[in-house]
Design a protein around this motif. Structure first.
Motif, PDB file in Angstrom:
ATOM      1  N   ASN A  87      15.209  64.775 -33.505  1.00 35.06           N
ATOM      2  CA  ASN A  87      14.557  65.077 -32.237  1.00 35.06           C
ATOM      3  C   ASN A  87      13.540  64.002 -31.864  1.00 35.06           C
ATOM      4  O   ASN A  87      13.371  63.663 -30.694  1.00 35.06           O
ATOM      5  CB  ASN A  87      13.886  66.449 -32.341  1.00 35.06           C
ATOM      6  N   ASP A  88      12.862  63.437 -32.869  1.00 34.04           N
ATOM      7  CA  ASP A  88      11.785  62.480 -32.636  1.00 34.04           C
ATOM      8  C   ASP A  88      12.257  61.037 -32.509  1.00 34.04           C
ATOM      9  O   ASP A  88      11.675  60.255 -31.771  1.00 34.04           O
ATOM     10  CB  ASP A  88      10.758  62.552 -33.771  1.00 34.04           C
ATOM     11  N   ILE A  89      13.303  60.665 -33.256  1.00 34.36           N
ATOM     12  CA  ILE A  89      13.735  59.262 -33.287  1.00 34.36           C
ATOM     13  C   ILE A  89      14.459  58.898 -31.994  1.00 34.36           C
ATOM     14  O   ILE A  89      15.312  59.646 -31.526  1.00 34.36           O
ATOM     15  CB  ILE A  89      14.673  59.013 -34.494  1.00 34.36           C
ATOM     16  N   PRO A  90      14.153  57.742 -31.404  1.00 34.36           N
ATOM     17  CA  PRO A  90      14.858  57.330 -30.185  1.00 34.36           C
ATOM     18  C   PRO A  90      16.315  56.995 -30.473  1.00 34.36           C
ATOM     19  O   PRO A  90      16.659  56.531 -31.561  1.00 34.36           O
ATOM     20  CB  PRO A  90      14.083  56.088 -29.742  1.00 34.36           C
ATOM     21  N   VAL A  91      17.169  57.209 -29.486  1.00 37.22           N
ATOM     22  CA  VAL A  91      18.600  56.927 -29.652  1.00 37.22           C
ATOM     23  C   VAL A  91      18.824  55.450 -29.928  1.00 37.22           C
ATOM     24  O   VAL A  91      19.775  55.072 -30.618  1.00 37.22           O
ATOM     25  CB  VAL A  91      19.378  57.360 -28.394  1.00 37.22           C
TER      26      VAL A  91
ATOM     27  N   ALA B  51       9.602  68.004 -20.114  1.00 34.59           N
ATOM     28  CA  ALA B  51       9.933  66.658 -19.649  1.00 34.59           C
ATOM     29  C   ALA B  51      10.414  66.677 -18.204  1.00 34.59           C
ATOM     30  O   ALA B  51      10.047  65.815 -17.401  1.00 34.59           O
ATOM     31  CB  ALA B  51      11.003  66.043 -20.558  1.00 34.59           C
ATOM     32  N   MET B  52      11.225  67.676 -17.852  1.00 36.84           N
ATOM     33  CA  MET B  52      11.714  67.785 -16.475  1.00 36.84           C
ATOM     34  C   MET B  52      10.585  68.121 -15.512  1.00 36.84           C
ATOM     35  O   MET B  52      10.532  67.610 -14.391  1.00 36.84           O
ATOM     36  CB  MET B  52      12.821  68.838 -16.404  1.00 36.84           C
TER      37      MET B  52
ATOM     38  N   PRO C 290       7.177  59.520 -26.397  1.00 30.24           N
ATOM     39  CA  PRO C 290       7.558  59.049 -25.067  1.00 30.24           C
ATOM     40  C   PRO C 290       9.041  58.786 -24.938  1.00 30.24           C
ATOM     41  O   PRO C 290       9.575  58.817 -23.832  1.00 30.24           O
ATOM     42  CB  PRO C 290       6.733  57.758 -24.921  1.00 30.24           C
ATOM     43  N   TRP C 291       9.725  58.523 -26.034  1.00 31.18           N
ATOM     44  CA  TRP C 291      11.158  58.244 -25.953  1.00 31.18           C
ATOM     45  C   TRP C 291      12.006  59.505 -25.980  1.00 31.18           C
ATOM     46  O   TRP C 291      13.229  59.437 -25.955  1.00 31.18           O
ATOM     47  CB  TRP C 291      11.575  57.301 -27.084  1.00 31.18           C
ATOM     48  N   SER C 292      11.362  60.668 -26.087  1.00 30.54           N
ATOM     49  CA  SER C 292      12.123  61.915 -26.021  1.00 30.54           C
ATOM     50  C   SER C 292      12.509  62.176 -24.572  1.00 30.54           C
ATOM     51  O   SER C 292      11.975  63.053 -23.913  1.00 30.54           O
ATOM     52  CB  SER C 292      11.287  63.079 -26.577  1.00 30.54           C
ATOM     53  N   SER C 293      13.426  61.373 -24.073  1.00 32.96           N
ATOM     54  CA  SER C 293      13.821  61.492 -22.670  1.00 32.96           C
ATOM     55  C   SER C 293      14.556  62.794 -22.447  1.00 32.96           C
ATOM     56  O   SER C 293      15.147  63.372 -23.351  1.00 32.96           O
ATOM     57  CB  SER C 293      14.712  60.316 -22.278  1.00 32.96           C
TER      58      SER C 293
ATOM     59  N   ALA D 120      18.873  66.820 -23.555  1.00 38.62           N
ATOM     60  CA  ALA D 120      20.007  67.604 -23.060  1.00 38.62           C
ATOM     61  C   ALA D 120      21.247  67.372 -23.925  1.00 38.62           C
ATOM     62  O   ALA D 120      21.984  68.315 -24.241  1.00 38.62           O
ATOM     63  CB  ALA D 120      20.301  67.236 -21.606  1.00 38.62           C
ATOM     64  N   ALA D 121      21.477  66.124 -24.313  1.00 40.35           N
ATOM     65  CA  ALA D 121      22.619  65.813 -25.176  1.00 40.35           C
ATOM     66  C   ALA D 121      22.470  66.481 -26.544  1.00 40.35           C
ATOM     67  O   ALA D 121      23.444  66.995 -27.110  1.00 40.35           O
ATOM     68  CB  ALA D 121      22.762  64.301 -25.332  1.00 40.35           C
ATOM     69  N   GLU D 122      21.251  66.493 -27.067  1.00 39.26           N
ATOM     70  CA  GLU D 122      21.019  67.123 -28.369  1.00 39.26           C
ATOM     71  C   GLU D 122      21.156  68.639 -28.275  1.00 39.26           C
ATOM     72  O   GLU D 122      21.628  69.285 -29.223  1.00 39.26           O
ATOM     73  CB  GLU D 122      19.638  66.732 -28.891  1.00 39.26           C
ATOM     74  N   LEU D 123      20.763  69.205 -27.141  1.00 41.42           N
ATOM     75  CA  LEU D 123      20.937  70.649 -26.957  1.00 41.42           C
ATOM     76  C   LEU D 123      22.422  71.021 -26.970  1.00 41.42           C
ATOM     77  O   LEU D 123      22.801  72.052 -27.532  1.00 41.42           O
ATOM     78  CB  LEU D 123      20.290  71.095 -25.650  1.00 41.42           C
TER      79      LEU D 123
END
Length: 366
Positions: free
Chosen positions: A88-92, A141-142, A194-197, A202-205
């Motif tokens: 969840n925390d690491i950026p893609v 975020a939204m 900040p990178w938790s876009s 949504a993709a992880e959900l």
């Protein structure tokens, strides 16, 4: 604790308004009027921070691990929780992201292969906690994106201050910074990096929901997604790429909603969840961008989802069907860029059944 903070805020505001009315004569004295304005400003600022204060008072103790709260005390659950929290925390963009996600997937799938109830329960508990956390982060975020673009619900938050609509610049400034502090406290607690876009979340959900379905606990994801009313409202005006991700997730969970257990004692709850799902997310299906480079859903997937929507709608009561189909007709009509989902045959079927009921009642009474 959201309800408690809003209840206390409402009570305090009523008390303050009553007291303020009795002090209206202070307008005639400049010094006392300034003092009243200062007290008013301080009060409004305190109200704006109240939810954050409640949130912090209910947060886990420093020696508690929020990733494992409520999911058991075994090493297996702690390991999976840690992996999902890191994912969840690491950026893609990080080369470590795929390694962490692959390891989490391997361990989750390994628990399923064992076919042991204890391991399946661990999967469900850990995945459900991760889904709830990511859902909360995505909504925050939204909301933050909507606020920056001017599309947030500031007007609704401002309802608290309607009584003081003609207040001084000082009061307006406190209101502005109070709202900013409120949002900062909320986002600080929910959007960890900040990178938790929003698109990543949504993709992880979707990934988490798929794993929950494989573990036999998709109903948890369906229920949480169906109740995400504010997020569904925000989704109507969010960026097209994020809309596409939300359409994919909604389509998957609507399919899962159709398969929900139909035990006699749970039939009413199941029907209520399906109703919430349709009322929340059907507008997005009508209005969302279908993809620029490639379609979000293939023609076959869209046709399949139309059939599923009709089945889910037809499992509801007649009045509920009317509400859902009325909502669909409104958004389907006023979204010229899309002609999907096409539920006209379902609408006609409901109307025919409703007309037959009307004629039957009329014949019985006459």
């Amino acid at each position: 604790m959201e309800t408690s903070s809003s209840t206390i805020a409402s009570l305090l505001l009523r008390i303050f308004l009553c007291a303020d009315k009795s002090l209206s004569f202070l307008h005639n004295y400049k010094i006392l009027h300034l003092l009243r304005q200062f007290i008013l400003s301080s009060f409004l600022f305190f109200l704006s921070l109240l939810p954050a204060l409640f949130s912090s008072s209910q947060s886990p103790k420093s020696d508690d691990n929020p990733a494992t709260a409520g999911v058991g005390s075994s090493g297996v659950s702690r390991a999976l929780s840690q992996l999902l929290l890191l994912m969840n925390d690491i950026p893609v963009s990080s080369r470590k992201y795929e390694a962490v996600r692959s390891l989490a997937e391997k361990l989750i799938d390994g628990n399923l292969i064992e076919r042991k109830s204890a391991l399946t329960e661990v999967n469900c508990a850990v995945l459900s906690a991760a889904f709830a956390r990511s859902l909360s982060q995505l909504e925050a975020a939204m909301a933050e994106q909507g606020w920056k673009s001017g599309g947030d619900d500031a007007a609704r938050e401002g309802d608290l201050f309607v009584y003081y609509g003609k207040a001084s610049r000082l009061v307006k400034g406190v209101k502005y910074y109070g709202r900013a502090a409120w949002r900062w406290a909320k986002v600080k607690g929910e959007v960890r990096r900040p990178w938790s876009s929003a698109e990543k979340l949504a993709a992880e959900l979707l990934w988490l929901a798929q794993k929950m379905a494989a573990s036999g606990c998709a109903e948890e994801a369906v229920s949480k997604w169906a109740s995400a009313v504010k997020m569904a409202w925000l989704a109507l005006s969010t960026e097209p790429r994020l809309q596409g991700s939300l359409v994919k997730l909604s389509a998957f969970l609507i399919r899962e909603a159709k398969e929900m257990r139909k035990q006699e004692e749970d039939e009413e709850g199941s029907r209520a969840t399906k109703m919430r799902m349709l009322m929340s997310w059907l507008p997005l299906l009508c209005c969302a961008n279908n993809g620029t480079d490639a379609p979000v859903l293939s023609m076959a997937e869209r046709a399949e989802l139309e059939t599923i929507l009709e089945e889910v709608i037809w499992s509801l009561g007649e009045e509920e069907q009317e509400m859902v189909l009325s909502l669909w007709l409104h958004h389907f009509t006023y979204c010229p860029a899309s002609d999907w989902p096409n539920l006209r045959s379902c609408y006609t079927r409901w109307y025919t059944a409703s007309r037959a009921t009307l004629l039957m009642h009329h014949h019985t009474s006459s």
